[in-house]
Design a protein around this motif. Sequence first.
Motif, short mmCIF file in Angstrom:
data_model
loop_
_atom_site.label_atom_id
_atom_site.label_comp_id
_atom_site.label_asym_id
_atom_site.label_seq_id
_atom_site.Cartn_x
_atom_site.Cartn_y
_atom_site.Cartn_z
N ALA A 1 0.88 -1.51 -0.48
CA ALA A 1 -0.48 0.13 0.09
C ALA A 1 1.04 0.78 0.15
CB ALA A 1 -1.05 0.22 0.88
N PRO A 2 0.35 2.46 -1.42
CA PRO A 2 1.18 3.55 -0.81
C PRO A 2 1.34 4.99 0.80
CG PRO A 2 -0.70 3.75 -1.64
CD PRO A 2 -0.72 2.17 -1.41
N ASP A 3 0.91 3.83 1.94
CA ASP A 3 0.83 4.45 2.86
C ASP A 3 1.72 4.23 3.91
OD1 ASP A 3 -0.56 2.51 2.88
OD2 ASP A 3 -2.40 3.73 4.56
N GLY A 4 2.36 3.47 3.59
CA GLY A 4 3.25 2.67 4.79
C GLY A 4 3.09 0.54 4.16
N TYR A 5 4.50 0.56 5.39
CA TYR A 5 4.56 -0.93 4.70
C TYR A 5 3.23 -2.07 5.52
CZ TYR A 5 6.45 -1.74 10.00
OH TYR A 5 6.11 -1.48 10.91
N ARG A 6 3.05 -3.29 5.01
CA ARG A 6 1.75 -3.89 5.08
C ARG A 6 1.50 -5.65 6.24
NH1 ARG A 6 -0.86 -0.07 5.27
NH2 ARG A 6 -2.53 0.83 3.81
N SER A 7 1.04 -5.65 7.04
CA SER A 7 1.23 -6.91 7.88
C SER A 7 0.28 -8.23 7.19
CB SER A 7 1.45 -6.24 9.67
OG SER A 7 1.21 -7.82 9.91
N HIS A 8 0.26 -8.93 7.30
CA HIS A 8 -0.19 -9.92 6.94
C HIS A 8 -0.44 -11.80 7.81
CE1 HIS A 8 -1.89 -7.66 3.26
NE2 HIS A 8 -0.44 -7.75 2.91
N THR A 9 -1.09 -11.40 8.72
CA THR A 9 -0.71 -12.72 9.62
C THR A 9 -1.19 -13.95 8.99
OG1 THR A 9 -2.04 -11.50 11.74
CG2 THR A 9 -1.81 -13.23 11.80
N LEU A 10 -0.09 -14.87 9.07
CA LEU A 10 -0.11 -16.43 8.27
C LEU A 10 -0.82 -17.50 9.43
CD1 LEU A 10 2.80 -15.82 6.09
CD2 LEU A 10 0.31 -15.01 5.40
N TYR A 11 -0.15 -16.86 10.68
CA TYR A 11 -0.82 -18.22 11.93
C TYR A 11 -0.59 -17.57 12.73
CZ TYR A 11 -0.67 -22.24 13.89
OH TYR A 11 -0.96 -23.08 14.83
#
Length: 170
Positions: free
Chosen positions: A58-68
């Motif tokens: 995303a342009p407004d900041g790094y993204r975090s995706h919970t995988l587990y």
Amino acid sequence: MTTTQTRPAPELTELLAGVRAAVSANASWSDTAELVAAQLRGNLPSPDVLTAEQRLGAPDGYRSHTLYVEPNGSFSIIALVWRPGQITRIHDHVTWCVFGVIQGVEHEDLYDEKLNLIGQSDNRVGEVSGFAPPGDIHRVHNTSDATAISIHIYGTDVTRIGSSARRFYN
């Protein structure tokens, strides 16, 4: 940073078993980070562990995706997506952390307790590193012109506590 929750991918099955075994050794945080790093090195997933949309960032900041997240809260696996130029604040952690780069390059600055720069590295695809407090003050920056993705494994349920960072520094 924005966080999204995803279902664990089948690609993570062997990694999950290895991390469980490493954590169940009940070693020190530093030793646990080394044990988990060995598991991540041997089972580093591909960028396809995320959807095409998630890999965009995303342009407004790094993204975090919970995988587990392990049901007992002993560890969590998070994918971070960094567009070019995105950077963290200088911070340390609440627990041990291991990360591996699966796409692009992530630049890391390491600091001592007085915030003197003591090391720098450009972490490339396939490289895995781990650390544990104290001595874990750093900043991560995507200095390349391409999106970077890394897998982070933390020794706690970061979705419950809200962040892996213990402190932020100016």
